[in-house]
Design a protein around this motif. Structure first.
Motif, PDB file in Angstrom:
ATOM      1  N   SER A   1      -1.251  -5.550   8.251  1.00 33.45           N
ATOM      2  CA  SER A   1      -0.134  -6.210   7.579  1.00 33.45           C
ATOM      3  C   SER A   1      -0.676  -7.028   6.420  1.00 33.45           C
ATOM      4  N   TYR A   2       0.105  -7.052   5.360  1.00 34.91           N
ATOM      5  CA  TYR A   2      -0.178  -7.976   4.255  1.00 34.91           C
ATOM      6  C   TYR A   2       0.793  -9.128   4.432  1.00 34.91           C
ATOM      7  N   CYS A   3       0.284 -10.319   4.566  1.00 32.38           N
ATOM      8  CA  CYS A   3       1.119 -11.461   4.903  1.00 32.38           C
ATOM      9  C   CYS A   3       1.937 -11.066   6.124  1.00 32.38           C
TER      10      CYS A   3
ATOM     11  N   ASN B   1       4.303  -5.414   7.546  1.00 31.58           N
ATOM     12  CA  ASN B   1       3.529  -4.467   8.301  1.00 31.58           C
ATOM     13  C   ASN B   1       3.440  -3.154   7.528  1.00 31.58           C
ATOM     14  N   VAL B   2       2.240  -2.759   7.131  1.00 28.59           N
ATOM     15  CA  VAL B   2       2.096  -1.548   6.318  1.00 28.59           C
ATOM     16  C   VAL B   2       1.678  -0.353   7.167  1.00 28.59           C
ATOM     17  N   LEU B   3       0.698  -0.569   8.034  1.00 25.94           N
ATOM     18  CA  LEU B   3       0.244   0.507   8.915  1.00 25.94           C
ATOM     19  C   LEU B   3       0.455   0.057  10.346  1.00 25.94           C
TER      20      LEU B   3
ATOM     21  N   GLY C   1       1.187  11.411   1.776  1.00 24.59           N
ATOM     22  CA  GLY C   1       2.292  10.546   2.180  1.00 24.59           C
ATOM     23  C   GLY C   1       2.953  10.023   0.939  1.00 24.59           C
ATOM     24  N   PRO C   2       4.185   9.560   1.079  1.00 26.80           N
ATOM     25  CA  PRO C   2       4.889   9.062  -0.100  1.00 26.80           C
ATOM     26  C   PRO C   2       4.154   7.862  -0.723  1.00 26.80           C
ATOM     27  N   SER C   3       4.440   7.615  -1.975  1.00 31.11           N
ATOM     28  CA  SER C   3       3.823   6.492  -2.668  1.00 31.11           C
ATOM     29  C   SER C   3       4.191   5.192  -1.967  1.00 31.11           C
ATOM     30  N   GLY C   4       3.215   4.347  -1.779  1.00 30.19           N
ATOM     31  CA  GLY C   4       3.470   3.080  -1.105  1.00 30.19           C
ATOM     32  C   GLY C   4       3.415   3.178   0.401  1.00 30.19           C
ATOM     33  N   ALA C   5       3.072   4.367   0.926  1.00 35.90           N
ATOM     34  CA  ALA C   5       3.041   4.533   2.384  1.00 35.90           C
ATOM     35  C   ALA C   5       1.903   3.724   3.011  1.00 35.90           C
ATOM     36  N   GLY C   6       0.833   3.536   2.264  1.00 34.68           N
ATOM     37  CA  GLY C   6      -0.291   2.794   2.833  1.00 34.68           C
ATOM     38  C   GLY C   6      -1.567   3.618   2.897  1.00 34.68           C
ATOM     39  N   LYS C   7      -1.656   4.643   2.065  1.00 33.24           N
ATOM     40  CA  LYS C   7      -2.840   5.515   2.090  1.00 33.24           C
ATOM     41  C   LYS C   7      -4.081   4.784   1.601  1.00 33.24           C
ATOM     42  N   THR C   8      -3.913   4.074   0.484  1.00 36.89           N
ATOM     43  CA  THR C   8      -5.052   3.315  -0.038  1.00 36.89           C
ATOM     44  C   THR C   8      -5.460   2.239   0.964  1.00 36.89           C
ATOM     45  N   THR C   9      -4.452   1.607   1.554  1.00 36.05           N
ATOM     46  CA  THR C   9      -4.721   0.584   2.567  1.00 36.05           C
ATOM     47  C   THR C   9      -5.544   1.175   3.711  1.00 36.05           C
ATOM     48  N   LEU C  10      -5.151   2.357   4.165  1.00 40.79           N
ATOM     49  CA  LEU C  10      -5.875   3.006   5.255  1.00 40.79           C
ATOM     50  C   LEU C  10      -7.318   3.289   4.847  1.00 40.79           C
TER      51      LEU C  10
ATOM     52  N   ASP D   1     -10.177   8.346  -2.763  1.00 39.17           N
ATOM     53  CA  ASP D   1      -8.789   7.919  -2.959  1.00 39.17           C
ATOM     54  C   ASP D   1      -8.249   8.525  -4.249  1.00 39.17           C
ATOM     55  N   GLU D   2      -7.421   9.530  -4.110  1.00 39.24           N
ATOM     56  CA  GLU D   2      -6.871  10.245  -5.265  1.00 39.24           C
ATOM     57  C   GLU D   2      -7.929  10.467  -6.334  1.00 39.24           C
ATOM     58  N   PRO D   3      -9.002  11.144  -5.939  1.00 40.78           N
ATOM     59  CA  PRO D   3     -10.159  11.199  -6.835  1.00 40.78           C
ATOM     60  C   PRO D   3      -9.891  11.973  -8.124  1.00 40.78           C
TER      61      PRO D   3
ATOM     62  N   THR E   1      -4.521  12.123  -1.329  1.00 40.41           N
ATOM     63  CA  THR E   1      -4.011  12.761  -2.539  1.00 40.41           C
ATOM     64  C   THR E   1      -2.489  12.771  -2.575  1.00 40.41           C
ATOM     65  N   HIS E   2      -1.974  12.824  -3.799  1.00 35.37           N
ATOM     66  CA  HIS E   2      -0.538  12.965  -3.998  1.00 35.37           C
ATOM     67  C   HIS E   2      -0.147  14.429  -4.045  1.00 35.37           C
ATOM     68  N   ASP E   3      -1.174  15.262  -4.289  1.00 39.05           N
ATOM     69  CA  ASP E   3      -0.937  16.651  -4.619  1.00 39.05           C
ATOM     70  C   ASP E   3      -1.040  17.487  -3.348  1.00 39.05           C
TER      71      ASP E   3
HETATM   72  N1  LIG Z   1      -3.168  -6.654  -1.629  1.00 34.74           N
HETATM   73  C1  LIG Z   1      -1.904  -6.441  -1.241  1.00 34.74           C
HETATM   74  N2  LIG Z   1      -1.091  -7.487  -0.926  1.00 34.74           N
HETATM   75  C2  LIG Z   1       0.161  -7.290  -0.520  1.00 34.74           C
HETATM   76  N3  LIG Z   1       0.744  -6.089  -0.383  1.00 34.74           N
HETATM   77  C3  LIG Z   1       0.000  -5.007  -0.680  1.00 34.74           C
HETATM   78  C4  LIG Z   1      -1.349  -5.128  -1.136  1.00 34.74           C
HETATM   79  N4  LIG Z   1      -1.839  -3.888  -1.367  1.00 34.74           N
HETATM   80  C5  LIG Z   1      -0.839  -3.033  -1.071  1.00 34.74           C
HETATM   81  N5  LIG Z   1       0.269  -3.685  -0.664  1.00 34.74           N
HETATM   82  C6  LIG Z   1       1.536  -3.083  -0.216  1.00 34.74           C
HETATM   83  O1  LIG Z   1       1.239  -2.225   0.855  1.00 34.74           O
HETATM   84  C7  LIG Z   1       1.943  -1.010   0.750  1.00 34.74           C
HETATM   85  C8  LIG Z   1       0.980   0.153   0.803  1.00 34.74           C
HETATM   86  O2  LIG Z   1       0.180   0.147  -0.371  1.00 34.74           O
HETATM   87  P1  LIG Z   1      -0.916   1.250  -0.636  1.00 34.74           P
HETATM   88  O3  LIG Z   1      -1.552   0.945  -1.940  1.00 34.74           O
HETATM   89  O4  LIG Z   1      -1.795   1.373   0.540  1.00 34.74           O
HETATM   90  O5  LIG Z   1      -0.014   2.564  -0.769  1.00 34.74           O
HETATM   91  P2  LIG Z   1      -0.424   4.027  -1.188  1.00 34.74           P
HETATM   92  O6  LIG Z   1       0.053   4.917  -0.134  1.00 34.74           O
HETATM   93  O7  LIG Z   1      -1.863   4.092  -1.531  1.00 34.74           O
HETATM   94  O8  LIG Z   1       0.446   4.237  -2.483  1.00 34.74           O
HETATM   95  P3  LIG Z   1       0.144   5.143  -3.752  1.00 34.74           P
HETATM   96  O9  LIG Z   1       0.363   6.547  -3.307  1.00 34.74           O
HETATM   97  O10 LIG Z   1       1.176   4.715  -4.741  1.00 34.74           O
HETATM   98  O11 LIG Z   1      -1.246   4.876  -4.189  1.00 34.74           O
HETATM   99  C9  LIG Z   1       2.743  -1.093  -0.523  1.00 34.74           C
HETATM  100  O12 LIG Z   1       4.069  -1.393  -0.174  1.00 34.74           O
HETATM  101  C10 LIG Z   1       2.129  -2.205  -1.295  1.00 34.74           C
HETATM  102  O13 LIG Z   1       3.117  -2.885  -2.012  1.00 34.74           O
END
Ligand SMILES: Nc1ncnc2c1ncn2[C@@H]1O[C@H](COP(=O)(O)OP(=O)(O)OP(=O)(O)O)[C@@H](O)[C@H]1O
Ligand SMILES: [Mg+2]
Lengths: 267, 275
Positions: free
Chosen positions: A26-28, A31-33, A50-59, A171-173, A204-206
């Motif tokens: 969770s960020y603050c 809950n992202v993942l 996964g859709p944009s903003g799903a949390g892939k980069t976070t993972l 990450d989306e290399p 990847t997005h693709d």
């Molecule tokens: N440092 C952060 N602080 C607060 N919220 C964050 C932070 N980083 C990401 N988020 C939120 O967490 C969610 C997931 O972000 P993340 O970057 O992991 O998505 P993503 O799947 O990689 O998206 P994309 O495909 O657009 O790259 C988003 O809703 C984003 O707004």
């Protein structure tokens, strides 16, 4: 698991699995993942879509140890990942930002080895060899600004290989490269995995790219995100851009994944 | 391969011929501005609008500039001013650069020291002079200390902003490849802050001459400033102006040197931001 690829390269003894157990982030208070479970076997290539903003980069940042999960854990072999570990190499989408602009290509590749205490002659030799492996022989003396985006991304891959990472996280290399360069780099990734028997996790997005590269595609979706599908890709070990992508099974995988991503999250 | 244009690092110059023409035109313009001001000066003297006692006639000052050049004390004064300025600059920057990088490396340290640094940057060194004279006497050492203090802050402030402005992907990269602290310091933060440090040093170079001459005027320690002070007290105003002219020329010359050095050291930066 993957019955269509009987000729798997021999697994070196050092190869370790990467596993995620009950990972939440969770960020603050957002809950992202939520409660992710995932295992990447040695030598396996998986794509995460996964859709944009799903949390892939976070993972991916949690997997690499750059960011601690809120709960649950990540393991390489039997070891808990708390900080970045020596087994993992990272390739970022932003190749411009990941090269040190004051270092030549070969110095960029050799730099992490200096941190490991490898002597100068040896690390430079290894860096040159790895640059040749990624299809960049003889450009070691160039600075990043003298290279195209595709070349810089190859240097980033060479750096991960030279570091002796056997788990490559990307990450989306190839997200900011043109289509032809992207195809070339996809084929580079496939040939490296054959040569080196490394495990690779590609975000990847693709969807075409996800299916083309992977033994398995993980589909993430929802708020918070969970694994909603896990697709084994049985297209064999020898793939190429034209025949593999024309295979009817390729189209089936593709539409199955696309449907998952576009389906609105269950109410 | 695709790129054949590979100028060596440091030999950064844009287009050869175009650059020459451009440089020449700039030179003409700059020369023109100087001539214009000198003309106004001469006109002011001729019409009596400018008091001769305050600003002596152009030709007399011009003559003194040439006359001062051959005096034995000129070379010695110039030498003292430059040598002490450079010593102070060196000491100040050698302390400021590592301190700046360490402060920039750790956000907590940056926050903790911010007020102190803001205080130090705006504090006039000349105000410290009585204390420094008390401590060191009216000596070259005292002058060097004053210059070092004055040079410390611009270099420190620039270095901190350089070290803090590290690209996020670079931070992630060096973390994920577990680059140890000493390499992070010398191979990442120091070069990354290079362009900022360079700006800081350029400012500090000018400051070092200013403070050097200023301290000499006040404390009569050997150097250009002392000659200015003495000339004034002997009522040799044109001579004082001649020395002031050379003090200014020194600044121009050092800035020019610094430009050349910067192109050599930071070729990577100029090239990678050229697009
Ligand atoms: N440092 C952060 N602080 C607060 N919220 C964050 C932070 N980083 C990401 N988020 C939120 O967490 C969610 C997931 O972000 P993340 O970057 O992991 O998505 P993503 O799947 O990689 O998206 P994309 O495909 O657009 O790259 C988003 O809703 C984003 O707004
Ligand atoms: Mg992302």
């Amino acid at each position: 698991m993957n019955i269509m690829t009987p000729v798997k390269p021999p697994m070196p003894a050092r190869a370790k699995s990467l596993s995620v157990e009950g990972l939440s982030k969770s960020y603050c208070n957002i809950n992202v993942l939520s409660d992710l479970n995932l295992r990447v076997e040695p030598g396996e290539v998986i794509s995460i879509v996964g859709p944009s903003g799903a949390g892939k980069t976070t993972l991916l940042r949690c997997l690499s140890g750059l960011m601690p999960p809120t709960s649950g854990g990540v393991k390489v072999g039997d070891e808990q990942v708390r900080e970045p570990v020596a087994e993992i190499g990272l390739v970022f989408q932003d190749y411009r930002g990941s090269m040190l602009p004051w270092m030549r290509a070969v110095e960029n590749v050799a730099f992490p080895l200096q941190g490991k205490g490898v002597p100068k002659a040896e690390r430079l030799a290894r860096a040159h060899a790895c640059l040749a492996d990624v299809g960049l022989p003889g450009v070691g003396e160039r600075y990043p600004w003298q290279m195209s985006g595709g070349m810089q991304q190859r240097v980033a891959i060479a750096r991960a290989i030279a570091y002796d990472a056997h788990i490559l996280l990307m990450d989306e290399p190839f997200g900011s490269l043109d289509a032809q360069t992207r195809f070339d780099l996809e084929d580079l990734v496939l040939s490296l995995r054959k040569q080196l028997a490394i495990s690779i996790v590609v975000v990847t997005h693709d969807i075409d790219e996800a299916v083309y590269l992977a033994d398995r595609v993980i589909v993430l979706s929802g708020h918070p995100a969970t694994v909603i599908d896990n697709v084994d890709i049985e297209l064999g070990a020898n793939r190429d851009q034209i025949t593999t992508k024309a295979d009817p099974r390729f189209a089936q995988y593709r539409s199955r994944i696309l449907e998952q991503i576009r389906r609105p999250p269950a109410a | 391969m695709m790129l054949c244009d590979e100028p060596g690092i440091g030999r950064f110059r844009s287009e050869g011929d175009a650059e020459m023409g451009e440089g020449f035109r700039l030179f003409i313009w700059q020369g023109g501005v100087v001539l214009f001001l000198v003309a106004i000066w001469a006109l002011g003297n001729a019409t009596g609008l400018i008091d001769m006692a305050i600003l002596p006639p152009v030709q007399i000052v011009g003559y003194q500039i040439a006359a001062v050049l051959v005096r034995p004390e000129f070379a010695a004064a110039m030498g003292h001013t430059i040598f002490d300025a450079l010593r102070g600059l060196l000491i100040g920057s050698i302390l400021a650069i590592p301190a700046g990088i360490l402060i920039g490396m750790f956000p907590a340290v940056e926050r903790a020291t911010r007020m102190l640094i803001d205080f130090g940057r705006s504090f006039p060194v000349i105000a410290l002079l009585p204390i420094l004279v008390l401590l060191f006497g009216a000596t070259s050492e005292m002058k060097v200390v004053a210059i070092a203090i004055a040079c410390f802050f611009p270099v420190l402030i620039q270095t901190i902003s350089g070290a803090r402005r590290l690209d996020r992907t670079i931070v992630d990269t060096i973390r994920s490849y577990r680059i140890p602290a000493h390499l992070r310091f010398f191979k990442v933060l120091l070069p990354a802050a290079g362009p900022y440090i360079s700006t800081g040093l350029r400012i500090a170079t000018t400051v070092s001459i200013l403070v050097s001459v200023g301290v000499e005027i006040v404390s009569l320690t050997p150097g250009i400033g002392r000659e200015i002070s003495l000339a004034r007290s002997y009522n040799e105003t044109p001579t004082a102006f001649a020395y002031i002219f050379f003090a200014g020329l020194l600044g121009v010359f050092l800035t020019f040197l610094w430009d050349r050095l910067e192109a050599r050291l930071l070729g990577w930066h100029l090239r990678s931001t050229a697009e």
